[in-house]
Write a protein that holds these residues in place. Structure first.
Motif, mmCIF file in Angstrom:
data_model
loop_
_atom_site.group_PDB
_atom_site.id
_atom_site.type_symbol
_atom_site.label_atom_id
_atom_site.label_comp_id
_atom_site.label_asym_id
_atom_site.label_seq_id
_atom_site.Cartn_x
_atom_site.Cartn_y
_atom_site.Cartn_z
ATOM 1 N N GLU A 12 40.893 88.123 128.661
ATOM 2 C CA GLU A 12 40.040 88.604 129.745
ATOM 3 C C GLU A 12 39.098 87.497 130.224
ATOM 4 O OE1 GLU A 12 38.096 92.074 128.381
ATOM 5 O OE2 GLU A 12 39.920 93.268 128.258
ATOM 6 N N ALA A 15 41.043 84.944 132.115
ATOM 7 C CA ALA A 15 41.507 85.490 133.381
ATOM 8 C C ALA A 15 40.441 85.363 134.460
ATOM 9 C CB ALA A 15 41.899 86.957 133.211
ATOM 10 N N LYS A 16 39.177 85.533 134.084
ATOM 11 C CA LYS A 16 38.103 85.410 135.065
ATOM 12 C C LYS A 16 38.057 84.008 135.646
ATOM 13 C CE LYS A 16 35.336 88.920 132.693
ATOM 14 N NZ LYS A 16 34.162 89.162 131.841
ATOM 15 N N ASN A 19 41.844 83.174 138.060
ATOM 16 C CA ASN A 19 42.152 83.581 139.413
ATOM 17 C C ASN A 19 41.010 84.378 140.025
ATOM 18 O OD1 ASN A 19 43.453 85.512 137.359
ATOM 19 N ND2 ASN A 19 43.196 86.784 139.161
ATOM 20 N N ILE A 218 49.039 88.564 130.856
ATOM 21 C CA ILE A 218 48.466 88.149 132.135
ATOM 22 C C ILE A 218 48.547 89.289 133.137
ATOM 23 C CG2 ILE A 218 48.783 86.588 134.098
ATOM 24 C CD1 ILE A 218 49.779 84.493 132.019
ATOM 25 N N THR A 221 45.898 92.057 132.108
ATOM 26 C CA THR A 221 44.470 91.770 132.005
ATOM 27 C C THR A 221 43.903 90.993 133.184
ATOM 28 O OG1 THR A 221 44.893 89.742 130.757
ATOM 29 C CG2 THR A 221 44.592 91.767 129.485
ATOM 30 N N THR A 222 44.733 90.614 134.168
ATOM 31 C CA THR A 222 44.212 89.900 135.328
ATOM 32 C C THR A 222 44.564 90.645 136.607
ATOM 33 O OG1 THR A 222 46.105 88.499 135.957
ATOM 34 C CG2 THR A 222 44.794 87.775 134.065
#
Length: 277
Positions: A12, A15-16, A19, A218, A221-222
């Motif tokens: 997580e 991921a921030k 993208n 991915i 969580t994104t």
């Protein structure tokens, strides 16, 4: 990954950085796109769209035009007819004096920078260590500082489980590890959309599951938009919001995975799935 690290939280957090946020609006639009190679029409007046944040999988027999769609989005080839828009901007055209003309390279680069792609073959820079494979493009293309690029690269290598390999060359890694580096490298550019072209087809069977698990994480969580070409039907069922069935350069059926895989409407879709499932 250290013993006291929570894998889900790591993903997580990365991921921030990987993208930007999305708003669910239309991100990709193909409008009457035709592509020919000699006498072979690979895409025939193709119309379809992908909304931001969605995971769309393209399935169908070899030669049906799926990979050509990804190559068009990466401008590795250009359409013979029709237009493509990404984020509301024309990709290979631009407006001048009220009409559409072929786009210049500067315009293409600006629109294309929002797109990342992971290829069948890993296409890593063999003369660069893993860390630099991830930092080279953010520094040279996006103008990031080396320190900021390395910080992001380390987060992404944590995401794909390869932190301990950052000082190795690609030749020192297994095929599965190289493909995970390629995924991290694509995410390092903070793309709005990630293109996946049969990313497990060059791997030994025992390495496939690890790469697919990373992609599932991915997807889960994104918010990154994913456009995926795959013959891994269970993976497509797991990660997709929508599945498009291609045949002879056209979309012949589209819908959520539970319908496409569970109760397809088109005879060709049923025939294809019976051969691959």
């Amino acid at each position: 990954m250290s013993a006291d690290t929570n894998p889900a939280q790591t993903i997580e957090d990365a991921a921030k950085t990987a993208n930007p946020p999305v708003d669910g609006s239309e991100l990709i639009r193909f409008d009457k796109v035709t592509k020919r190679f000699g006498d072979n029409t690979v895409l025939d007046g193709l119309d379809f769209s992908v909304d931001s944040g969605k995971h769309v999988t393209l399935i169908g027999p070899s030669g049906s035009g799926k990979t050509t769609i990804l190559r068009l989005l990466m401008t590795l080839t250009r359409p013979d007819e029709g237009t493509i828009r990404v984020g509301g901007e024309y990709l290979t055209h631009e407006e001048r004096d009220g009409r559409l003309v072929p786009a210049g390279e500067k315009h293409v680069r600006e629109v294309r920078k929002n797109i990342g792609m992971v290829f069948q073959q890993f296409n890593l820079f063999p003369n660069m260590k893993v860390l630099r494979n991830l930092t080279e493009a953010p520094v040279t293309v996006l103008g990031m500082s080396r320190d900021a690029a390395e910080e992001r690269a380390r987060e992404l290598l944590e995401l794909v489980g390869l932190t301990e390999h950052l000082d190795k060359y690609p030749s020192q890694l297994s095929g599965g590890q190289q493909q995970r580096v390629a995924i991290a490298r694509a995410l390092a550019m903070r793309p709005q959309v990630l293109l996946l072209d049969e990313v497990t087809s060059a791997l030994d069977p025992e390495l496939v599951a690890g790469v697919l698990d990373v992609l599932r994480d991915i997807a889960r969580t994104t918010d990154i938009t994913m456009l995926c070409v795959t013959h891994e039907m269970n993976f497509a069922r797991d990660i997709s919001d929508q599945v498009l069935m291609f045949d002879s350069g056209r979309v012949i059926e589209a819908g959520p995975p539970e319908r496409i895989f569970g109760d397809p409407e088109h005879d060709r879709t049923r025939e294809f799935l019976s051969a691959v499932l």
